[in-house]
Design a protein around this motif. Structure first.
Motif, PDB file in Angstrom:
ATOM      1  N   MET A 114      28.378  -4.803   3.662  1.00 14.76           N
ATOM      2  CA  MET A 114      29.457  -5.778   3.486  1.00 14.76           C
ATOM      3  C   MET A 114      30.101  -6.200   4.801  1.00 14.76           C
ATOM      4  N   ARG A 115      30.264  -7.496   4.936  1.00 14.37           N
ATOM      5  CA  ARG A 115      31.052  -8.021   6.048  1.00 14.37           C
ATOM      6  C   ARG A 115      32.171  -8.851   5.417  1.00 14.37           C
ATOM      7  N   ALA A 116      33.406  -8.430   5.665  1.00 16.31           N
ATOM      8  CA  ALA A 116      34.561  -9.196   5.191  1.00 16.31           C
ATOM      9  C   ALA A 116      35.154  -9.896   6.393  1.00 16.31           C
ATOM     10  N   GLY A 123      23.198   4.419   1.453  1.00 20.34           N
ATOM     11  CA  GLY A 123      23.679   3.227   0.760  1.00 20.34           C
ATOM     12  C   GLY A 123      22.637   2.138   0.700  1.00 20.34           C
ATOM     13  N   TYR A 124      23.090   0.881   0.743  1.00 21.38           N
ATOM     14  CA  TYR A 124      22.173  -0.260   0.691  1.00 21.38           C
ATOM     15  C   TYR A 124      21.421  -0.343   2.012  1.00 21.38           C
ATOM     16  N   LEU A 125      20.095  -0.399   1.935  1.00 21.28           N
ATOM     17  CA  LEU A 125      19.270  -0.397   3.147  1.00 21.28           C
ATOM     18  C   LEU A 125      19.075  -1.833   3.629  1.00 21.28           C
ATOM     19  N   THR A 126      19.353  -2.044   4.915  1.00 24.18           N
ATOM     20  CA  THR A 126      19.338  -3.401   5.470  1.00 24.18           C
ATOM     21  C   THR A 126      18.385  -3.484   6.654  1.00 24.18           C
ATOM     22  N   ALA A 127      17.976  -4.693   6.981  1.00 30.67           N
ATOM     23  CA  ALA A 127      17.011  -4.886   8.074  1.00 30.67           C
ATOM     24  C   ALA A 127      17.561  -4.341   9.386  1.00 30.67           C
ATOM     25  N   CYS A 128      18.844  -4.517   9.615  1.00 29.76           N
ATOM     26  CA  CYS A 128      19.456  -4.002  10.837  1.00 29.76           C
ATOM     27  C   CYS A 128      20.409  -2.865  10.465  1.00 29.76           C
ATOM     28  N   GLU A 130      47.012 -22.499   3.713  1.00 25.70           N
ATOM     29  CA  GLU A 130      48.297 -21.913   4.059  1.00 25.70           C
ATOM     30  C   GLU A 130      48.370 -21.773   5.573  1.00 25.70           C
ATOM     31  N   PRO A 131      49.591 -21.550   6.124  1.00 26.08           N
ATOM     32  CA  PRO A 131      49.678 -21.385   7.568  1.00 26.08           C
ATOM     33  C   PRO A 131      48.866 -20.180   8.029  1.00 26.08           C
ATOM     34  N   ILE A 132      48.289 -20.291   9.192  1.00 28.82           N
ATOM     35  CA  ILE A 132      47.588 -19.220   9.905  1.00 28.82           C
ATOM     36  C   ILE A 132      46.255 -18.823   9.251  1.00 28.82           C
ATOM     37  N   VAL A 133      46.251 -18.476   7.963  1.00 34.42           N
ATOM     38  CA  VAL A 133      44.985 -18.062   7.346  1.00 34.42           C
ATOM     39  C   VAL A 133      44.256 -19.269   6.770  1.00 34.42           C
ATOM     40  N   MET A 134      43.130 -19.630   7.371  1.00 32.46           N
ATOM     41  CA  MET A 134      42.358 -20.777   6.907  1.00 32.46           C
ATOM     42  C   MET A 134      41.534 -20.397   5.674  1.00 32.46           C
ATOM     43  N   SER A 135      40.743 -19.353   5.804  1.00 32.35           N
ATOM     44  CA  SER A 135      39.873 -18.971   4.694  1.00 32.35           C
ATOM     45  C   SER A 135      39.480 -17.505   4.815  1.00 32.35           C
ATOM     46  N   SER A 136      39.045 -16.937   3.708  1.00 34.23           N
ATOM     47  CA  SER A 136      38.565 -15.557   3.686  1.00 34.23           C
ATOM     48  C   SER A 136      37.188 -15.527   3.056  1.00 34.23           C
ATOM     49  N   ARG A 137      36.391 -14.580   3.495  1.00 34.79           N
ATOM     50  CA  ARG A 137      35.005 -14.544   3.017  1.00 34.79           C
ATOM     51  C   ARG A 137      34.495 -13.111   2.966  1.00 34.79           C
ATOM     52  N   ILE A 138      33.686 -12.825   1.986  1.00 39.53           N
ATOM     53  CA  ILE A 138      32.972 -11.544   1.954  1.00 39.53           C
ATOM     54  C   ILE A 138      31.492 -11.849   1.775  1.00 39.53           C
ATOM     55  N   ARG A 139      30.661 -11.149   2.521  1.00 42.33           N
ATOM     56  CA  ARG A 139      29.232 -11.288   2.267  1.00 42.33           C
ATOM     57  C   ARG A 139      28.602  -9.911   2.110  1.00 42.33           C
ATOM     58  N   LEU A 140      27.615  -9.859   1.223  1.00 41.76           N
ATOM     59  CA  LEU A 140      26.890  -8.618   0.962  1.00 41.76           C
ATOM     60  C   LEU A 140      25.422  -8.807   1.329  1.00 41.76           C
ATOM     61  N   ALA A 141      24.861  -7.834   2.008  1.00 38.51           N
ATOM     62  CA  ALA A 141      23.433  -7.858   2.325  1.00 38.51           C
ATOM     63  C   ALA A 141      22.707  -6.968   1.330  1.00 38.51           C
ATOM     64  N   GLU A 177      17.072 -14.581   4.749  1.00 35.64           N
ATOM     65  CA  GLU A 177      17.744 -14.668   6.040  1.00 35.64           C
ATOM     66  C   GLU A 177      17.340 -13.394   6.767  1.00 35.64           C
ATOM     67  N   GLU A 178      18.250 -12.674   7.392  1.00 42.10           N
ATOM     68  CA  GLU A 178      17.864 -11.404   8.013  1.00 42.10           C
ATOM     69  C   GLU A 178      17.483 -10.385   6.931  1.00 42.10           C
ATOM     70  N   ASP A 179      18.206 -10.454   5.805  1.00 42.33           N
ATOM     71  CA  ASP A 179      17.889  -9.615   4.661  1.00 42.33           C
ATOM     72  C   ASP A 179      17.364 -10.504   3.529  1.00 42.33           C
ATOM     73  N   HIS A 180      16.788  -9.873   2.519  1.00 46.65           N
ATOM     74  CA  HIS A 180      16.254 -10.660   1.400  1.00 46.65           C
ATOM     75  C   HIS A 180      17.347 -11.513   0.766  1.00 46.65           C
ATOM     76  N   LEU A 181      18.516 -10.890   0.569  1.00 42.63           N
ATOM     77  CA  LEU A 181      19.621 -11.607  -0.055  1.00 42.63           C
ATOM     78  C   LEU A 181      20.885 -11.455   0.773  1.00 42.63           C
TER      79      LEU A 181
END
Lengths: 358, 171
Positions: free
Chosen positions: A173-175, A160-165, A21-32, A118-122
């Protein structure tokens, strides 16, 4: 060649997903996510990393969402194959440079990838063309629930969820959303937008994340903070406050440009079309900038909508790794420019002449 | 790309923006005029972002917290020095071991210092149950050893009950 089947298959970003679609190429969510009682990948010993890798692979293999997916170990991949996976946003740059005992599992439609050590296990990632964090969240939440039933995650009720950083602590979560903002780049308003977004606690980056530049007028907007807000709150704030307002500003910038300097806009798009159809040496930066203008031309109705999927696919396939992989050998930079120009002449050559009539 | 408008230390308008490579990573600091002077940032030759970050961590928790020999993660052996150098912790238990160090950092990093998002209820239940079972097993063994058979019988009953709960639910 380990990743060949991946490249030949229909992929979310290159044709399989919903039309762009115009302007928005893609959306992504990642969980550590990390396993309880295990050192984080950067601190773990080799043998521990291997144990973590196989434990995580076993769990991921049981996910219904990942059936018929591809399991890759980074050790088995060449430098070039790693680069191609980065260019397709299937693995991060960090994982592509990982030491041994790292892996990734990529779903059949390539919309989901789960990186291990990666930086985290998953690192679980779900990526879709266009807008739609709600859908992505429900998919990734279901994957996370299933993994949680199989693995003991490091979780504290307080933090919450404990992360390397600590910057990923809490939701982990990074959205992020990939926006195409040629209007704001042309009106030189991007600096202002970036500053405003930063003040909301959000980050703006180039196409490939940290440190990459704004080639092709493509920008990634994501949340910076992960603790103190729920996943839904983070998504809502990112959607409404940041993305919604940036899209509005981009539309205004385009309308203003077309009203005050239509010739300049037409000229840029027309020249981009001409160069892509006739060029014989194209660097990836130059090619991306021209394709970016063609995408703007589609948004403005100068080029038929059916070509959007071609332009979006080429934005990925013109990148250095893809060009070399298509040539079946590592080739020098200037030879790549020749190969890239040939590909674009062929593909863009099929687009009929532009119509700038209102 | 974008620079933060606010000072990393006091939150005032930042006018000094620094970027250095530390351990192969690009690190940015945004400071107001005043804090920049106080921290000696105005001398670009002699300024090291690594030192600045280290000092900044120390000033929030006191030097003994960082340098004290006692502060080592009992689970993985990671120290605050390792954390500072790598920018990453050693294992999940480091959060508890370095609590005095991390808590003040979280306030400036995030929107709150308390998790309000998703809670993995099923997993917490499973882990809690497993811990309770292990505890009962120890108690049972102790009771048998000390020939307290009434206690042992009670522990065994409780254990059986918990074990039946921890059976995976039929799907």
């Amino acid at each position: 060649m380990t990743i060949k089947p991946l490249l030949d298959a229909n992929a979310e970003l290159t044709s399989g997903g919903a039309p762009g679609e115009p302007i928005v190429m893609s959306s992504r969510i990642r969980l550590a996510r990390n396993l309880d009682g295990r050192s984080f990948p950067g601190w773990a010993k080799k043998t521990q990393r291997r144990e973590i890798l196989s434990a995580c692979e076993k769990a991921v293999a049981q996910l219904p969402q990942m059936q018929n997916g591809t399991v890759l170990r980074l050790d088995d991949l060449s430098e070039l194959e790693r680069q191609v996976l980065v260019e397709r946003h299937l693995i991060s740059r960090e994982l592509s440079q990982a030491e041994d005992a790292s892996g990734v599992i990529i779903s059949r439609d390539q919309s989901c990838s789960i990186m291990i050590n990666e930086e985290d296990h998953l690192r679980i990632q779900v990526l879709r063309t266009g807008r739609g964090f709600e859908d992505i969240w429900s998919i990734i939440d279901a994957i996370d629930n299933k993994l949680e039933a199989l693995l003991d995650f490091a979780f504290s009720e307080d933090l919450g969820y404990l992360t390397a950083c600590p910057t990923n602590l809490g939701t982990g979560m990074r959205a992020s959303v990939m926006l195409h903002l040629p209007g704001l780049v042309m009106t030189s308003d991007m600096e202002k937008v970036i500053r405003a977004v930063n003040q909301m606690g959000m980050v703006v980056r180039g196409l490939f994340g940290e440190g990459s530049d704004a080639t092709g007028s493509l920008f990634q907007i994501s949340n910076q903070q992960t603790l103190g807000e729920s996943e839904q709150e983070i998504i809502k704030r990112l959607e409404r406050e940041a993305i919604g307002s940036i899209i509005e500003q981009e539309k205004n910038a385009r309308a203003r440009l077309l009203e005050t300097k239509p010739d300049k806009v037409h000229d840029k798009i027309g020249r981009a079309y001409g160069i892509l159809q006739n060029g014989h040496l194209l660097s990836s930066a130059e090619a991306m900038n021209h394709l970016s203008l063609l995408r703007l031309g589609i948004d403005c109705g100068f080029i038929d909508e059916q070509w959007r999927v071609v332009v979006d696919r080429l934005l990925i396939e013109l990148q250095p790794g893809h060009i070399q992989l298509a040539a079946h050998e590592p080739i020098e930079s200037d030879m790549r420019d020749t190969a890239r120009a040939r590909l674009l002449r062929e593909e863009i050559g099929r687009i009929p002449p532009l119509s700038f009539e209102p | 790309m974008g620079e933060s408008l606010v000072c990393d230390i006091c939150g005032k308008l930042a006018t000094v923006h620094l970027t250095q490579i530390i351990n192969n990573q690009i690190q940015k600091v945004d400071l107001c005029e005043e804090c920049a002077q106080q921290k000696g940032v105005t001398d670009p030759e002699g300024f090291s972002l690594a030192d600045f970050m280290a000092k900044n961590i120390q000033s929030t928790v006191g030097p003994e917290a960082v340098q004290g020999p006692a502060l080592v993660c009992p689970s993985c052996g990671c120290t605050p020095r390792d954390f500072k150098r790598n920018g990453r912790l050693g294992c999940p238990d480091c959060y508890e071991a370095f609590e005095t160090l991390i808590t003040p950092m979280l306030k400036s990093m995030h929107r709150g210092d308390h998790h309000t998002g998703k809670i993995p209820h099923e997993m917490l239940h499973r882990v809690g149950l497993r811990k309770a079972i292990n505890r009962l097993k120890d108690q049972l063994a102790n009771a048998v050893e000390q020939e307290k058979y009434e206690d042992a019988a009670r522990f065994r009953d409780e254990l059986d009950q918990l074990k039946s709960q921890s059976e995976p639910p039929a799907r």
